[in-house]
Write a protein that holds these residues in place. Structure first.
Motif, mmCIF file in Angstrom:
data_model
loop_
_atom_site.group_PDB
_atom_site.id
_atom_site.type_symbol
_atom_site.label_atom_id
_atom_site.label_comp_id
_atom_site.label_asym_id
_atom_site.label_seq_id
_atom_site.Cartn_x
_atom_site.Cartn_y
_atom_site.Cartn_z
ATOM 1 N N GLY A 248 16.732 -21.135 -4.046
ATOM 2 C CA GLY A 248 17.400 -21.328 -5.326
ATOM 3 C C GLY A 248 18.868 -20.952 -5.350
ATOM 4 O O GLY A 248 19.523 -21.109 -6.392
ATOM 5 N N ASP A 250 21.211 -22.432 -3.738
ATOM 6 C CA ASP A 250 22.034 -23.628 -3.631
ATOM 7 C C ASP A 250 22.571 -24.075 -4.987
ATOM 8 O O ASP A 250 23.640 -24.692 -5.066
ATOM 9 N N LEU A 251 21.849 -23.789 -6.071
ATOM 10 C CA LEU A 251 22.322 -24.175 -7.401
ATOM 11 C C LEU A 251 23.626 -23.462 -7.734
ATOM 12 O O LEU A 251 24.504 -24.040 -8.387
ATOM 13 N N LYS A 254 26.341 -25.436 -6.098
ATOM 14 C CA LYS A 254 26.559 -26.749 -6.707
ATOM 15 C C LYS A 254 27.146 -26.644 -8.102
ATOM 16 O O LYS A 254 28.041 -27.413 -8.484
ATOM 17 N N ASP A 255 26.628 -25.722 -8.909
ATOM 18 C CA ASP A 255 27.042 -25.629 -10.312
ATOM 19 C C ASP A 255 26.829 -24.194 -10.789
ATOM 20 O O ASP A 255 25.769 -23.836 -11.286
ATOM 21 N N THR A 258 25.853 -23.697 -14.650
ATOM 22 C CA THR A 258 24.446 -23.972 -14.928
ATOM 23 C C THR A 258 23.556 -22.900 -14.330
ATOM 24 O O THR A 258 22.552 -22.492 -14.930
ATOM 25 N N PHE A 259 23.912 -22.430 -13.142
ATOM 26 C CA PHE A 259 23.153 -21.351 -12.507
ATOM 27 C C PHE A 259 23.104 -20.116 -13.393
ATOM 28 O O PHE A 259 22.035 -19.523 -13.587
ATOM 29 N N GLY A 262 20.870 -20.643 -16.285
ATOM 30 C CA GLY A 262 19.491 -20.634 -15.825
ATOM 31 C C GLY A 262 18.976 -19.227 -15.597
ATOM 32 O O GLY A 262 17.837 -18.900 -15.950
ATOM 33 N N HIS A 268 15.694 -20.125 -14.217
ATOM 34 C CA HIS A 268 15.999 -20.248 -12.795
ATOM 35 C C HIS A 268 15.859 -18.868 -12.159
ATOM 36 O O HIS A 268 16.542 -17.919 -12.568
ATOM 37 N N ILE A 323 16.166 -26.824 -12.765
ATOM 38 C CA ILE A 323 15.351 -27.494 -11.756
ATOM 39 C C ILE A 323 13.944 -27.654 -12.302
ATOM 40 O O ILE A 323 13.367 -26.686 -12.808
#
Length: 499
Positions: A248, A250-251, A254-255, A258-259, A262, A268, A323
């Motif tokens: 997890g 990697d989120l 990427k963003d 948003t992480f 989450g 998340h 996710i």
């Protein structure tokens, strides 16, 4: 002495068995008009539970054997024979396992109810006086010792690839430290708050638990961010971007925005940092479990088991975000083992957790069978583990029945041995008691050290001396922090996070 059994006595002895047959019969009669599918025999489970609760151990075993026979003869193709196809074997084995779990749980409840109504037992309790009042403290010490042991096991297992993993108890059974952690938390909750709740301080206990959940939420957020920082630092220091592509993380790459949302929403959850959200969710429902237990412990267990069954049948879970998917530890399923822990803690507090020889034998068989499967027949029959794992219900997310059965068998086996007070009195194990008393602080620290250990092992720094240093140094650090927290409390200063 020659005892003759007359006709009336013989008829009375047969009555429970005949009534059990009547309990089972309606399910057979309904098969024709309802056109049930081949797995309908799982609805025999209530009859097994009622037979055990109302009539006891022997009749409960009879109900299991009877329903297995009926399922094989009437429900499993080809019907009207005692043969079955290989495809039906996993379902029948799962039914037998479910029956054993329900049988064991009901036997425990039945014995507890029997002890509640035992007047002589209450009289002996009053006669013991002050010496009996000291026993809960000894039990609390034993609980702290096992909590400390579980924390050390979690620390080892959260650094996959280290040599010490081979000696943790998940390598000799079907369950692991997750079940032990949640169960021991339930026991500790009952010992800490059970009497207060039953003594009319429901709101005080509920408020305390809500505050604890809020504290755990803050600890979880801090842990998640600290974990990201540790793995990001490792990725930069050793040029290993793959560290940020697992569990997890990697989120975040990427963003990050948003992480963060989450993580804040608990939607998340990072790998190896996902047990605290489960604990938070379970703490919220503890007052409700206490309330049901005050009415009757059996009612609490029945309600919890029903929620577990509905969760497994309908696939309920809290959703992940952003996710897709559900929580790694499904709280609707894992609340069952928390409820069992609370029931055990309340029974311990009242000195009503009994040792049953038949249940001990059953628990021994479960522990032995689990070890036999996991170790490939103790190294004598390779392939046993792979063959059995294909059809055993060992789903960790939803607390599979195989995992639950094994852990309950293991816990009851250890309890019946009566070794916990003796182990807790050993000087060499006193550090475990200290760790267990400060479980939240220790869990926070071990999560950080384990993350650092993962970075080292994943980047090739896996020499034996490094692994030994991580284990010995980490546990020593946790112990020193816990002792420091106790010293602060004794001095009247600010107390560090306590378990």
């Amino acid at each position: 002495m020659n005892i003759q059994l007359g006709p009336s006595q013989f008829a009375r002895s047969l009555r429970p068995f005949l009534l059990t047959i009547l309990l089972v019969t309606p399910f057979c009669l309904l098969r024709g008009p309802l056109h049930w599918h081949g797995y309908s025999y799982f609805l025999f489970l209530p009859a097994v539970a009622l037979a055990e609760i109302f009539f006891g151990f022997g009749v409960g075993l009879f109900a299991i054997l009877l329903t297995v026979f009926i399922a094989t003869y009437f429900f499993i193709e080809p019907i009207y024979t005692l043969w079955f196809s290989p495809a039906q074997l996993p379902a029948l084995a799962l039914y037998a396992l479910s029956s054993v779990v329900i049988f064991g749980a009901c036997e425990g409840v039945r014995l507890l109810v029997q002890h509640v109504s035992d007047v002589r037992h209450r009289a002996s309790q009053q006669a013991l006086g002050a010496s009996e009042a000291a026993r809960p403290k000894q039990r609390a010490v034993s609980v702290d010792m096992w909590r400390g042991f579980v924390l050390c096991t979690i620390f080892i297992n959260h650094m996959p690839g280290n040599v010490f993993e081979a000696i943790t108890f998940r390598n000799i059974g079907l369950s692991d430290s997750a079940e032990a952690f949640v169960f021991m938390s339930g026991v500790a909750m009952a010992l800490a708050y059970g009497r207060k709740f039953n003594g009319g301080k429901e709101w005080d206990v509920s408020l305390t638990l809500i505050k604890r959940a809020v504290k755990l939420y803050g600890v979880h957020l801090l842990l998640s961010l600290a974990g990201i920082a540790i793995f990001a630092a490792g990725a930069i220091a050793w040029h290993a971007p793959g560290l940020m592509a697992m569990h997890g993380r990697d989120l975040f790459v990427k963003d990050a925005n948003t992480f963060l949302f989450g993580i804040i929403s608990l939607g998340h959850q990072l790998g190896y940092f996902n047990i605290l959200p489960l604990y938070i969710a379970l703490i919220v429902v503890v007052p409700g479990l206490f309330y049901l237990a005050r009415i009757h412990i059996g009612l609490m267990l029945a309600a919890s088991a029903l929620l577990y069954a509905l969760t497994r049948f309908y696939g309920w879970n809290l959703p992940n975000w952003p996710i897709p998917g559900g929580w790694f530890f499904n709280p609707f399923a894992w609340q069952f083992i928390m409820a069992i822990g609370i029931a055990a803690g309340l029974a311990m507090q009242r000195n009503r957790l009994v040792r049953s020889k038949p249940l001990f034998i059953l628990a021994s068989v479960i522990v032995f069978a689990g070890a036999f499967v996991v170790t490939n027949g103790f190294g004598l029959s390779f392939g046993v583990r792979d063959a059995v794992y294909n059809w055993l219900d060992l789903d960790k997310t939803n607390l599979g029945l195989g995992r639950l059965t094994h852990f309950l068998g293991l816990a009851y086996f250890i309890y019946c041995l009566g070794i916990s007070p003796k182990l807790a009195s050993l000087r060499i194990l006193q550090p475990l008691i200290v760790l267990g008393r400060h479980s939240l602080l220790v869990f926070f620290l071990l999560s950080l050290v384990a993350a650092f250990g993962q970075v080292l092992l994943l980047t090739g720094h896996n020499a034996l001396w490094v692994q030994v240093a991580l284990l010995v140094g980490g546990v020593s650090f946790f112990y020193a922090a816990a002792r420091f927290s106790e010293a602060e409390k004794a001095a009247g200063g600010p107390v560090m996070v306590r378990g």
